[in-house]
Design a protein around this motif. Structure first.
Motif: not given
Lengths: 186, 159
Positions: B108-124
């Motif tokens: 789930x952590x990767x899913x959440x991180x992927x959504x933040x980074x790729x979906x929303x643009x919060x890469x950091x």
């Protein structure tokens, strides 16, 4: 190629020289009619394109139900590219149920075609979803997803009757954009 | 016949990239890679939304087979139906392309991180989370690639 030239002609008014080039090159296209489920709007459009259904008047319920693909594709088979036939000009006509993922799926279709070494540039995609109506959605869902064919099928055929002018119009528009004759009415 | 392997997942930037990376030897099979190794994997957490749907070549494996990565959002069964039907239409054998779903065992952590980074643009925030998640479930990817390579070995032996 032919489509590009044709579009260039449409938008910038390139004169008959371009038109002659178009008519002299015999390029056939692959026309993919796609909608949500691939069993109502797009088979009807493909049938109109191929002249199996009338284009100027609304097809009867019996004519619709006689189509091979009408109200047949199960949700588990959505995404399958179904080859329906070849029009008199030599273009291949396909039907595809892409749900709401047509943006992804059409790119995958082109990508896979490229990977296996075939030409991905001769596809023409026509989205039928803007032509559908509430009755088609309800009837299609009842028949295909819930499996209540006796209830859903009459409803969806009625809906197709309502949407028929729009579907037929889109097919005619597609055909004229490709430089083809109007689909002959039965 | 040249076989093509397509690893597919939601966004083609994490799980399919890691699976393809292990397959091609960019990432180790015997240990969990470091953060830097993961971030240095080509395409890792780099794919944009507009790239979704296009399979792109990742490299050639030891048999010379092409390995591709594909992002297909939630359209798993649509893609799984589409690809064989395209092969069939062009008269190619349907086993020419091996589709592997790389998203089955993702944390789930990767899913959440992927959504933040790729979906929303919060890469950091998102990128370190994806790395953490991938490292936690890394052995699942190794097992997945092992099973795929075993299948390929069986296919390529007779020829």
């Amino acid at each position: 190629m032919a489509l590009c030239l044709r579009l260039a002609k449409d938008s910038w008014g390139i004169s008959w020289v371009g038109y002659l080039m178009i008519s002299s090159t015999e390029v056939t296209m692959k026309i993919v009619y796609h909608c949500y489920g691939g069993s109502h709007a797009s088979p009807v459009a493909a049938a109109i394109h191929l002249g199996r259904l009338p284009s100027t008047e609304i097809a009867s319920r019996e004519e619709l139900l006689k189509l091979d693909l009408f109200d047949q594709i199960k949700p588990s088979l959505q995404g399958t590219l179904v080859h329906v036939g070849k029009d008199p000009e030599g273009n291949e006509v396909f039907v595809l149920g892409a749900r709401n993922n047509s943006d992804i799926l059409l790119k995958t279709l082109k990508g896979v075609t490229r990977i296996i070494g075939e030409d991905p540039d001769d596809y023409v995609f026509v989205d039928l979803r803007p032509c559908t109506n509430l009755w088609m959605n309800i009837g299609g869902y009842t028949s295909r997803v819930l499996g209540l064919v006796s209830l859903g099928r009459p409803l969806v055929s009625w809906g197709v009757g309502k949407a028929y002018p729009k579907i037929s119009g889109l097919v005619q528009q597609t055909r004229s954009r490709l430089g083809l004759q109007r689909a002959g009415g039965k | 016949m040249s076989l093509k392997i397509i690893y597919h997942c939601y966004g083609s930037s994490h799980s399919s990239v890691v699976a393809a990376g292990i397959h091609l030897g960019y990432l180790p099979k015997d240990r969990v890679p470091t953060r830097q190794e993961l971030l240095n994997t080509p395409h890792y957490d780099r794919t944009m939304t507009r790239d979704l749907g296009t399979p792109f070549l990742f490299g050639h494996d030891s048999h010379g087979f092409e390995v591709y990565v594909l992002g297909r959002k939630n359209a798993v069964h649509l893609v799984e139906n589409l690809i064989p039907s395209v092969l069939e239409y062009y008269g190619h054998p349907t086993h020419e392309i091996l589709l592997v779903n790389a998203l089955e065992r993702l944390s789930m952590i990767t899913t959440a991180g992927g959504t933040l980074s790729r979906g929303m643009g919060f890469i950091s925030i998102g990128r370190p989370l994806t790395v953490w998640g991938i490292r936690r479930s890394y052995w699942n990817f190794v097992r997945l690639v092992d099973s795929v390579q075993e299948r390929i070995g069986r296919i390529s032996l007779p020829s």
